[in-house]
Design a protein around this motif. Structure first.
Motif, PDB file in Angstrom:
ATOM      1  N   PHE A   1      -6.234  72.281  34.750  1.00  0.00           N
ATOM      2  CA  PHE A   1      -5.709  71.133  34.025  1.00  0.00           C
ATOM      3  C   PHE A   1      -5.748  71.363  32.518  1.00  0.00           C
ATOM      4  N   ALA A   2      -6.901  71.814  32.024  1.00  0.00           N
ATOM      5  CA  ALA A   2      -7.079  71.971  30.581  1.00  0.00           C
ATOM      6  C   ALA A   2      -6.139  73.013  29.991  1.00  0.00           C
ATOM      7  N   GLU A   3      -5.868  74.062  30.764  1.00  0.00           N
ATOM      8  CA  GLU A   3      -5.113  75.183  30.192  1.00  0.00           C
ATOM      9  C   GLU A   3      -3.667  75.243  30.644  1.00  0.00           C
ATOM     10  N   VAL A   4      -3.392  75.025  31.919  1.00  0.00           N
ATOM     11  CA  VAL A   4      -2.020  75.166  32.423  1.00  0.00           C
ATOM     12  C   VAL A   4      -1.259  73.836  32.348  1.00  0.00           C
ATOM     13  N   GLU A   5      -1.913  72.778  32.840  1.00  0.00           N
ATOM     14  CA  GLU A   5      -1.220  71.485  32.869  1.00  0.00           C
ATOM     15  C   GLU A   5      -1.050  70.907  31.464  1.00  0.00           C
ATOM     16  N   GLN A   6      -2.027  71.116  30.595  1.00  0.00           N
ATOM     17  CA  GLN A   6      -1.943  70.559  29.243  1.00  0.00           C
ATOM     18  C   GLN A   6      -1.287  71.513  28.240  1.00  0.00           C
TER      19      GLN A   6
ATOM     20  N   ILE B   1      -5.911  74.731  24.243  1.00  0.00           N
ATOM     21  CA  ILE B   1      -4.900  75.663  24.748  1.00  0.00           C
ATOM     22  C   ILE B   1      -3.701  75.740  23.810  1.00  0.00           C
ATOM     23  N   ASN B   2      -3.455  74.700  23.037  1.00  0.00           N
ATOM     24  CA  ASN B   2      -2.281  74.658  22.167  1.00  0.00           C
ATOM     25  C   ASN B   2      -2.608  74.887  20.696  1.00  0.00           C
TER      26      ASN B   2
END
Length: 488
Positions: free
Chosen positions: A307-312, A356-357
């Motif tokens: 969630f933290a890295e791919v979904e967000q 992540i961004n």
């Protein structure tokens, strides 16, 4: 204590060239939508008072690095491409386009191929697909196109009639439809497919000279595709097949890699090339503009938390750095706004601050507040610009490269409307076995279409690309090729 030497940056860490004047066509305008700094400021401001992706909902991601293997600094001043051997950390997200978050990996669909480079001058996103072209060439058609790929509002089922009705009324889609219905429409894994920036972009060097550029990621694993029957079986038995394959390959030390190449076109060639080079439904011939190697991308680390890295993770073709600019591609121009705006809606106005961004370099700007602001929100520092208190300032050397524009305002299509030569060329490049599978895939996909008129209209497009192509599909559907009047 204020730092008087701080550079004003965008929220993705790229330096701002001018914070006083919008990018316009001449001194009177109108304002250009490619001014991504303006759009970001206004759209963020709109959300200072305070869901699943609409497209590309199902995906998988991985971390890695990009290493320069060929010095192309004569074409671009982009810092992360500045010297052979330079490594830049990056994150990639692969995805399907049409399905929901729980949909199957092995359906026939384009694959998203989005790369975020964490450069020393801010983040750079290359938001592409595993195909070099797209279905449409103007962003105004995008919501309608995606509606046809989604569920019917009454039945809540996929609707082949809507799909083929739209395609048959949008002949520019034929090149991408041919690619999608070919063997490459179902990759064996995310590792066994190429990636493309698809759009034309502009590179600018340290002397301020520009060239047009297209990106090609060539898989070092080789291109492999799935048989339609196996793909259907996997969709039922292991709908997360591609997600699982990518994770396991990296976990086992089998790190996938791609070679990045570019095609480079002199600016002046855009006015005389036989296809409009900004039309994303067309490719540039590699005989005219051969591939030039740039570097190598290696994926070597799985996410710790999906969630933290791919979904967000949020990507936008407007996340640019000095030395890389946009082109007048109408589809790209719309995406410059739509992608950032989708993320502000889905993840929030402060999505660029998530780990992540977030850019690896320091981000300095005057954006404040908004939902989920989780740093010190600028503290007590100056919160507007221009100011007399030593806040971050623009750096004029980082202004967008100029692009001469002329013409009268209006809703105008591209000048070039040959939608048939390139799909025909692609069909003729295929082996007989590949053509047979292509025709079978199209026939199977078109059989459920409810109106014969739609089938005949689409057949006429296939026929114009190549008479054999159209005839074989007509025969497969038990129909006659439309008369010459319809074809003309």
């Amino acid at each position: 204590m204020s730092n008087h030497n701080q550079k004003l940056t965008t929220s993705w860490g790229a330096p701002v060239g001018d914070n006083q004047n919008s990018v316009t066509a001449g001194s009177r305008g109108p304002t250009l939508i490619q001014d991504v700094h303006l759009l970001e400021k206004l759209a963020h401001f709109n959300r200072e008072r305070i869901p699943e992706r609409v497209v590309h909902a199902k995906g998988a991601g991985a971390h890695g690095y990009f290493e320069v293997t060929n010095d192309l600094s004569k074409y671009t001043k982009a810092d992360f491409l500045s010297e052979v051997g330079k490594r830049t950390p990056m994150f990639i997200r692969f995805s399907t386009v049409a399905g929901e978050l729980g949909s199957a990996d092995t359906v026939r669909d384009p694959r998203g191929f989005s790369v975020k480079f964490y450069t020393e001058e801010g983040n750079y996103d290359l938001v592409g697909n595993n195909t070099p072209v797209f279905f449409i060439r103007d962003a105004i058609k995008f919501p309608d196109f995606i509606h046809t790929q989604k569920r019917d509002p009454q039945t809540h089922l996929k609707n082949p009639t809507a799909v083929w009705d739209f395609w048959s009324l949008s002949p520019e889609s034929l090149h991408q439809v041919t690619t999608l219905m070919s063997d490459r429409g179902i990759p064996a894994t995310f590792r066994h497919m190429h990636g493309f920036g698809s759009h034309t972009f502009k590179w600018v060097n340290a002397e301020g000279e520009g060239v047009w550029v297209k990106y090609h990621f060539k898989t070092e694993q080789g291109v492999k595709n799935l048989d339609v029957n196996l793909a259907a079986k996997l969709a039922g038995e292991n709908p997360d097949y591609h997600t699982q394959d990518l994770f396991n390959a990296i976990e086992n030390g089998d790190f996938p890699a791609w070679k990045l190449c570019v095609q480079i076109m002199p600016l002046e060639d855009a006015d005389t090339y036989r296809f409009d080079p900004f039309d994303v439904t067309k490719v540039w011939s590699q005989k005219d503009y051969p591939l030039i190697e740039v570097g190598r991308m290696v994926l070597n680390r799985n996410p710790e938390n999906y969630f933290a890295e791919v979904e967000q993770a949020t990507f936008s073709p407007g996340t640019l750095v000095p030395g890389i600019d946009v082109s007048p591609d109408k589809m790209l121009q719309g995406r410059l706004f739509a992608y950032h705006d989708a993320h502000r809606y889905r993840v929030g106005a402060n999505h660029q601050m998530l780990p992540i961004n977030r850019a690896k370099n320091e981000v300095n700007n005057y954006q404040r507040d908004g939902a989920m602001r989780f740093d010190n929100n600028g503290g007590g520092s100056v919160y507007y610009e221009p100011n007399s208190f030593g806040g971050p300032k623009e750096t004029p050397e980082n202004q967008q490269h100029s692009l001469p524009v002329t013409g009268v305002t209006g809703s105008v299509a591209y000048d070039h409307n040959d939608h048939y030569t390139q799909p025909g060329d692609l069909y003729r490049l295929l082996t007989e076995e590949e053509r047979t599978r292509l025709v079978a895939n199209i026939v199977d996909a078109m059989k459920p279409v409810e109106k014969e008129e739609i089938k005949l209209r689409q057949i006429s497009h296939f026929y114009k690309a190549d008479p054999e192509y159209g005839t074989r599909i007509a025969e497969g559907l038990g129909l006659k090729v439309p008369s010459q009047e319809v074809l003309s």
